[in-house]
Design a protein around this motif. Structure first.
Motif, mmCIF file in Angstrom:
data_model
loop_
_atom_site.group_PDB
_atom_site.id
_atom_site.type_symbol
_atom_site.label_atom_id
_atom_site.label_comp_id
_atom_site.label_asym_id
_atom_site.label_seq_id
_atom_site.Cartn_x
_atom_site.Cartn_y
_atom_site.Cartn_z
ATOM 1 N N GLU A 1 0.808 -1.223 0.000
ATOM 2 C CA GLU A 1 0.000 0.000 0.000
ATOM 3 C C GLU A 1 0.842 1.274 0.000
ATOM 4 O OE1 GLU A 1 0.245 -1.136 4.443
ATOM 5 O OE2 GLU A 1 0.774 -1.934 2.476
ATOM 6 N N ASP A 2 2.164 1.141 0.087
ATOM 7 C CA ASP A 2 3.015 2.322 0.245
ATOM 8 C C ASP A 2 3.725 2.734 -1.038
ATOM 9 O OD1 ASP A 2 2.295 2.508 2.901
ATOM 10 O OD2 ASP A 2 4.009 1.345 3.617
ATOM 11 N N GLY A 3 3.227 2.263 -2.171
ATOM 12 C CA GLY A 3 3.785 2.703 -3.440
ATOM 13 C C GLY A 3 4.746 1.704 -4.044
ATOM 14 N N SER A 4 5.284 2.072 -5.213
ATOM 15 C CA SER A 4 6.178 1.171 -5.933
ATOM 16 C C SER A 4 7.164 1.984 -6.766
ATOM 17 C CB SER A 4 5.378 0.223 -6.832
ATOM 18 O OG SER A 4 4.696 0.955 -7.843
ATOM 19 N N LEU A 5 8.243 1.330 -7.178
ATOM 20 C CA LEU A 5 9.236 1.895 -8.083
ATOM 21 C C LEU A 5 9.596 0.827 -9.099
ATOM 22 C CD1 LEU A 5 11.571 3.660 -5.472
ATOM 23 C CD2 LEU A 5 9.997 4.799 -7.046
ATOM 24 N N GLU A 6 9.852 1.231 -10.340
ATOM 25 C CA GLU A 6 10.179 0.265 -11.385
ATOM 26 C C GLU A 6 11.634 0.418 -11.808
ATOM 27 O OE1 GLU A 6 8.509 -0.719 -15.826
ATOM 28 O OE2 GLU A 6 7.028 -0.493 -14.213
ATOM 29 N N ILE A 7 12.318 -0.714 -11.990
ATOM 30 C CA ILE A 7 13.721 -0.711 -12.399
ATOM 31 C C ILE A 7 13.934 -1.759 -13.484
ATOM 32 C CG2 ILE A 7 14.729 0.249 -10.298
ATOM 33 C CD1 ILE A 7 15.148 -2.501 -9.220
ATOM 34 N N GLY A 8 14.995 -1.536 -14.300
ATOM 35 C CA GLY A 8 15.247 -2.420 -15.432
ATOM 36 C C GLY A 8 16.701 -2.825 -15.517
ATOM 37 N N PRO A 9 17.119 -3.434 -16.616
ATOM 38 C CA PRO A 9 18.461 -4.015 -16.745
ATOM 39 C C PRO A 9 19.581 -3.040 -16.373
ATOM 40 C CG PRO A 9 17.101 -4.685 -18.585
ATOM 41 C CD PRO A 9 16.298 -3.659 -17.830
ATOM 42 N N GLY A 10 20.467 -3.493 -15.497
ATOM 43 C CA GLY A 10 21.607 -2.716 -15.057
ATOM 44 C C GLY A 10 21.332 -1.786 -13.900
ATOM 45 N N ASP A 11 20.053 -1.541 -13.586
ATOM 46 C CA ASP A 11 19.717 -0.668 -12.458
ATOM 47 C C ASP A 11 20.000 -1.377 -11.131
ATOM 48 O OD1 ASP A 11 18.818 1.113 -14.367
ATOM 49 O OD2 ASP A 11 16.681 0.721 -14.006
ATOM 50 N N VAL A 12 20.267 -0.575 -10.103
ATOM 51 C CA VAL A 12 20.568 -1.101 -8.769
ATOM 52 C C VAL A 12 19.681 -0.393 -7.748
ATOM 53 C CG1 VAL A 12 22.321 -1.267 -6.940
ATOM 54 C CG2 VAL A 12 22.957 -1.667 -9.328
ATOM 55 N N CYS A 13 19.152 -1.166 -6.814
ATOM 56 C CA CYS A 13 18.398 -0.594 -5.696
ATOM 57 C C CYS A 13 18.844 -1.257 -4.403
ATOM 58 C CB CYS A 13 16.893 -0.784 -5.877
ATOM 59 S SG CYS A 13 15.914 -0.089 -4.514
ATOM 60 N N SER A 14 19.200 -0.443 -3.424
ATOM 61 C CA SER A 14 19.494 -0.947 -2.079
ATOM 62 C C SER A 14 18.321 -0.572 -1.187
ATOM 63 C CB SER A 14 20.793 -0.337 -1.534
ATOM 64 O OG SER A 14 21.079 -0.846 -0.248
ATOM 65 N N VAL A 15 17.547 -1.568 -0.784
ATOM 66 C CA VAL A 15 16.329 -1.310 -0.004
ATOM 67 C C VAL A 15 16.694 -1.206 1.472
ATOM 68 C CG1 VAL A 15 13.997 -2.087 0.530
ATOM 69 C CG2 VAL A 15 15.003 -2.606 -1.698
ATOM 70 N N PRO A 16 16.234 -0.166 2.155
ATOM 71 C CA PRO A 16 16.562 -0.004 3.577
ATOM 72 C C PRO A 16 16.113 -1.198 4.411
ATOM 73 C CG PRO A 16 15.635 2.018 2.689
ATOM 74 C CD PRO A 16 15.461 0.976 1.633
ATOM 75 N N ILE A 17 16.829 -1.433 5.488
ATOM 76 C CA ILE A 17 16.449 -2.473 6.425
ATOM 77 C C ILE A 17 15.166 -2.061 7.151
ATOM 78 C CG2 ILE A 17 18.826 -3.228 6.724
ATOM 79 C CD1 ILE A 17 18.883 -1.773 9.406
ATOM 80 N N HIS A 18 14.503 -3.049 7.757
ATOM 81 C CA HIS A 18 13.356 -2.825 8.635
ATOM 82 C C HIS A 18 12.220 -2.081 7.943
ATOM 83 C CE1 HIS A 18 16.582 -3.124 12.011
ATOM 84 N NE2 HIS A 18 16.202 -4.327 11.580
ATOM 85 N N MET A 19 11.880 -2.544 6.749
ATOM 86 C CA MET A 19 10.690 -2.078 6.046
ATOM 87 C C MET A 19 10.240 -3.201 5.129
ATOM 88 S SD MET A 19 12.057 0.440 2.989
ATOM 89 C CE MET A 19 10.628 0.062 1.956
ATOM 90 N N PHE A 20 8.948 -3.239 4.813
ATOM 91 C CA PHE A 20 8.435 -4.303 3.955
ATOM 92 C C PHE A 20 8.642 -3.946 2.487
ATOM 93 C CE2 PHE A 20 5.879 -5.306 7.773
ATOM 94 C CZ PHE A 20 6.234 -6.638 7.891
ATOM 95 N N ARG A 21 9.137 -4.943 1.753
ATOM 96 C CA ARG A 21 9.311 -4.831 0.318
ATOM 97 C C ARG A 21 9.000 -6.171 -0.335
ATOM 98 N NH1 ARG A 21 14.713 -5.304 1.769
ATOM 99 N NH2 ARG A 21 13.930 -4.080 3.514
ATOM 100 N N GLY A 22 8.624 -6.129 -1.599
ATOM 101 C CA GLY A 22 8.478 -7.317 -2.429
ATOM 102 C C GLY A 22 8.808 -6.901 -3.843
ATOM 103 N N PHE A 23 8.768 -7.832 -4.772
ATOM 104 C CA PHE A 23 9.037 -7.456 -6.153
ATOM 105 C C PHE A 23 8.344 -8.419 -7.108
ATOM 106 C CE2 PHE A 23 12.669 -9.752 -4.357
ATOM 107 C CZ PHE A 23 12.890 -10.795 -5.247
ATOM 108 N N GLU A 24 8.017 -7.884 -8.282
ATOM 109 C CA GLU A 24 7.362 -8.692 -9.302
ATOM 110 C C GLU A 24 7.965 -8.391 -10.665
ATOM 111 O OE1 GLU A 24 3.253 -7.837 -9.950
ATOM 112 O OE2 GLU A 24 3.488 -5.701 -9.580
ATOM 113 N N LYS A 25 7.963 -9.405 -11.517
ATOM 114 C CA LYS A 25 8.440 -9.274 -12.893
ATOM 115 C C LYS A 25 7.295 -8.706 -13.721
ATOM 116 C CE LYS A 25 11.230 -10.354 -16.428
ATOM 117 N NZ LYS A 25 10.310 -10.405 -17.552
ATOM 118 N N VAL A 26 7.538 -7.597 -14.445
ATOM 119 C CA VAL A 26 6.421 -6.890 -15.072
ATOM 120 C C VAL A 26 6.451 -6.894 -16.596
ATOM 121 C CG1 VAL A 26 6.011 -5.408 -13.083
ATOM 122 C CG2 VAL A 26 7.629 -4.660 -14.846
#
Length: 342
Positions: free
Chosen positions: A103-128
């Motif tokens: 419920e807290d939003g989303s961000l989209e990333i593609g080939p070669g992109d990097v994301c470091s997700v902060p600790i102590h928060m909920f995240r998931g990911f899906e192939k789009v």
């Protein structure tokens, strides 16, 4: 002194084609929408909950390297980590989903992109996008602990007979409760704890993403590896380093425990013999990269992973007609200068 024969170095190489997947790595493995994901533990056991998970390289590095491969529409369910979790997109487009119920939003990333997700928060990911895609992960510390699942994930798993022990081991109870007599089960997260795992604003989370184009356009001219046709760019640099990298573009407000760089060699480019005093793991994003040392050489292709022994004198070369681009994880927040051979 260790003699690094060709055989010994081959054992430190994991080819993309040789990756051994696990389809039962986590508690959501039977949940509709998540059944087709493949999990890989390349260096270290990561946070897998399955005894069936194959660990390719068990040597401790100060961090773990893993990967996930998923088809279009496949979801990796909402969870939280106690150490850094970094996504390096090898192929496909992916949507990162935030909050216990997305419920807290989303961000989209593609080939070669990097994301470091902060600790102590909920995240998931899906192939789009269509087809299968692959992302590599870096998890901080030798023991990154266990995953904290969102309540809805826990409940959905229970509906399909999957339970977790207090130690984070997955048990399938669908063929009878007799397996549960001698173990203590995880109860799931309580509401007060959920409140502590708040999602930062999306504009703040944008600080956790470095796009492939932006990184390749900003190599560090002060890198000790920089030379004609050779560029090294910082991606995750929590603080200024002894080898000449300023903090950023991803620095984070939580412990990262490593540096992540992008190394690019044009056709014919060469990095002469040198050694490092921290763990160095190469993951080729595109092209081919030759790694050589006194007793042999390895040619890496896209998706291959190699861990270079600490102190080994080695060189890099691109002998192909296209650029070689590799992610490089260095096992400290403050890497030292390489030592070049005279």
């Amino acid at each position: 002194m260790t003699l690094w024969t060709q055989e010994a170095m081959n054992a430190r190489l994991v080819r993309y084609a040789d990756l051994i997947p696990c389809r039962t790595a986590f508690i959501d493995t039977k949940t509709p929408g998540s059944t087709e994901k493949e999990n890989f533990t390349i260096i270290g056991a990561g946070v897998s909950e399955s005894a069936d998970q194959h660990v390719h390289i068990t040597e401790k590095h100060g961090f773990n390297i893993g990967a996930a491969r998923q088809p279009f529409g496949c979801v990796n369910s909402q969870h939280s980590h106690d150490t850094a979790e970094v996504f390096m997109i090898h192929s496909g487009r992916w949507r990162l989903l935030f909050g216990p119920n997305c419920e807290d939003g989303s961000l989209e990333i593609g080939p070669g992109d990097v994301c470091s997700v902060p600790i102590h928060m909920f995240r998931g990911f899906e192939k789009v996008d269509e087809g299968k895609g692959m992302l590599f992960t870096v998890l901080g510390e030798d023991d990154p602990g266990k995953v904290t699942w969102a309540p809805a994930v826990f409940e959905a798993a229970a509906d399909h007979g999957l339970k977790l022990t207090k130690g984070g081991m997955l048990i399938d109870t669908s063929d009878g409760d007799y397996k549960l007599k001698e173990v203590e089960l995880e109860d799931g997260i309580d509401p007060d704890a959920i409140a502590e795992l708040r999602t930062p604003p999306l504009e703040k989370l944008q600080e956790c993403i470095a796009t492939y184009d932006s990184v390749r356009q900003a190599p560090n001219p002060h890198s000790p590896l920089a030379a004609e046709g050779v560029e090294e760019a910082g991606i995750i640099t929590p603080r200024p380093t002894r080898d000449g990298f300023p903090a950023g573009p991803i620095s984070g407000w939580w412990p990262q425990d490593f540096n992540l760089r992008l190394l690019t060699l044009q056709t014919g480019a060469y990095v002469p013999l040198h050694s490092r005093q921290e763990a160095e793991v190469l993951i080729v994003q595109e092209g081919t990269l030759e790694v050589s040392w006194a007793d042999g050489a390895i040619v890496m292709g896209a998706g291959d992973t190699l861990t270079v022994p600490i102190g080994l004198v080695h060189a890099f070369r691109n002998t192909a007609s296209v650029p070689a681009v590799a992610f490089v994880a260095r096992g400290t927040e403050d890497p030292g200068l390489p030592v070049f051979q005279s």
